[in-house]
Scaffold this active site. Structure first.
Site, PDB file in Angstrom:
ATOM      1  N   HIS A 130       0.833  -1.211   0.000  1.00  0.00           N
ATOM      2  CA  HIS A 130       0.000   0.000   0.000  1.00  0.00           C
ATOM      3  C   HIS A 130       0.867   1.260   0.000  1.00  0.00           C
ATOM      4  O   HIS A 130       0.634   2.182  -0.791  1.00  0.00           O
ATOM      5  CB  HIS A 130      -0.929   0.001   1.225  1.00  0.00           C
ATOM      6  CG  HIS A 130      -1.688   1.279   1.404  1.00  0.00           C
ATOM      7  ND1 HIS A 130      -2.688   1.680   0.537  1.00  0.00           N
ATOM      8  CD2 HIS A 130      -1.582   2.262   2.337  1.00  0.00           C
ATOM      9  CE1 HIS A 130      -3.175   2.853   0.937  1.00  0.00           C
ATOM     10  NE2 HIS A 130      -2.518   3.227   2.015  1.00  0.00           N
ATOM     11  N   GLU A 169     -10.793   2.075   3.127  1.00  0.00           N
ATOM     12  CA  GLU A 169      -9.483   1.479   3.362  1.00  0.00           C
ATOM     13  C   GLU A 169      -9.719   0.170   4.105  1.00  0.00           C
ATOM     14  O   GLU A 169     -10.308   0.157   5.192  1.00  0.00           O
ATOM     15  CB  GLU A 169      -8.572   2.420   4.165  1.00  0.00           C
ATOM     16  CG  GLU A 169      -8.127   3.621   3.349  1.00  0.00           C
ATOM     17  CD  GLU A 169      -7.015   4.433   4.005  1.00  0.00           C
ATOM     18  OE1 GLU A 169      -6.857   4.370   5.244  1.00  0.00           O
ATOM     19  OE2 GLU A 169      -6.305   5.149   3.269  1.00  0.00           O
TER      20      GLU A 169
END
Ligand code: MN
Length: 421
Positions: free
Chosen positions: A139, A205
């Protein structure tokens, strides 16, 4: 081995093979029913909620010597603060009650079982402080590549410490709570002044959160070796993010209004004990980390994670399949780092992993990465496309472990997005 984790155990409650809640799970949550609106602590087996207040009334928990007020409670904070010895004994006791052959319990079950469809699950933790990390290397690399420079995607500190920021606890909500699209200040064009209005780049997220069950006291650090005694359990965590607000506001102090309007958690806290069989080795850390961040043993967990988007009154589309095992920094390192300066953790504090992305595009944990900042729209099952989250969309997160015929699941963290007010 923890007694309640025995893969051979079976319950007198019928549990389907694909259930998240076999007898080896026994998570903790808080619920109400239409006829009894007083919140109380529960566990779950298959499709049923088990009321611990009633079990205690029936003297079925007497061996655990736990005060009744711990169960007759709006939160599981008091339960967590009993310490691992007591909560482990409680889980073993619940396992005995629900185990096949306990005809006495089965006979009385109409007193303490409720079908899951008939209850409302509440936020199980009174969250004190909330911290969000940034601990997935995939990420951090993707975001660094998108926003800065593919050749220097990771900032110089990233491999030396688990980067994090202090978030906001007041807007943490339980699965099923509707989320209003945030408004705020953005700067859509570099050469024009900022504008005010609804966020146009609303995102999820995919994260996991861990809950603190033991205090260290101001001035005392928790080592990586001690950390697991302080971590009670894990939940699914959606750290809703407004990318356009974030991009304009984050320099130099980090996320603020782009993140603090809402975070969604799943209603069940899965104990670290129940996850014991699913430990795996984490990725190798190079360069070598400082001694206070070094650890021994397997500190990552093999948890399958999934995100689906369900447009209003349409079929869902799975947009991400990831796994918690990819985390570069593990929970013991995050807690050791967080307390190395003497910062005190309190029972109910929530620490989230940061977005969990895997190595391939189908495992990226946010629309920012999946649609690569909007340049690769996602095809949905209903024929529409998504770059970010639309009004009316429900974002659904799921998590589960599977090994030796046992599936330990987390249930769901879902939230529907409503238009801005
Ligand atoms: Mn986050």
């Amino acid at each position: 081995m923890i007694k309640a984790n025995n893969p051979a155990l079976k319950s007198w409650v019928e549990v389907s093979a694909d259930s998240d809640f076999p007898i080896q799970n026994l998570p903790f949550g808080v619920f109400t029913t239409k006829t009894n609106t007083r919140p109380r602590v529960c566990t779950r087996i298959g499709d049923f909620i088990v009321d611990l207040v009633v079990l205690d009334h029936l003297s079925m928990l007497d061996d655990c010597e736990i005060s009744h007020s711990v169960f007759d409670n709006q939160y599981i904070n008091d339960l967590m603060s009993l310490g691992k010895e007591k909560t482990r004994a409680l889980r073993n006791c619940l396992s005995d009650i629900l185990e096949e052959g306990n005809t006495e319990a089965e006979k009385n079950s109409w007193h303490f079982l409720h079908h899951a469809d008939k209850v409302e699950m509440l936020l199980p933790i009174r969250v004190g402080d909330y911290t969000d990390f940034y601990s997935s290397i995939e990420h951090a690399t993707n975001v660094g590549t998108i926003f800065r420079d593919p050749d220097n995607a990771l900032l110089p500190n990233w491999k030396h410490l688990p980067v994090g920021y202090h978030g906001r606890a007041s807007s943490i909500v339980v699965s099923g709570t509707e989320i209003t699209r945030p408004k705020g200040q953005t700067k859509p064009k570099d050469d024009e002044p900022p504008v005010y209005g609804p966020s146009r780049l609303l995102d999820f997220e995919l994260e996991m959160g861990f809950v603190i069950g033991k205090e260290n006291g101001l001035g005392n650090a928790v080592s990586t070796g001690e950390a697991e005694d302080y971590i009670f359990g894990l939940i699914l965590f959606n750290d809703w993010s407004a990318r356009d607000i974030q991009k304009w506001e984050y320099i130099p102090l980090g996320p603020f209004l782009a993140k603090n309007f809402a975070s969604t958690v799943s209603p069940w806290v899965i104990t670290l004990d129940a996850l014991e069989p699913f430990r795996v080795q984490g990725p190798e850390q190079e360069p070598k980390v400082l001694p206070y961040l070094q650890y021994e043993g397997m500190k990552n967990y093999d948890v399958n994670l999934q995100v689906a988007i369900q447009p209003e009154e349409k079929q869902e589309t799975v947009v991400c399949d990831s796994n918690f095992k990819y985390m570069y920094w593990n929970m013991t390192q995050q807690l050791a780092h967080h307390t190395v300066n003497g910062c005190n953790m309190r029972v109910g504090d929530l620490l989230a992993s940061g977005t969990i992305s895997g190595p391939t595009p189908d495992s990226y944990g946010s629309m920012l990465e999946i649609s690569w900042r909007g340049s690769k729209p996602v095809k949905m099952n209903d024929g529409s496309e998504r770059k970010f989250i639309n009004d009316g969309d429900t974002v659904i997160m799921r998590g589960w472990c599977e090994k030796d015929g046992v599936r330990i699941g987390f249930g769901e963290a879902n939230g529907k997005v409503l238009p801005a007010k």
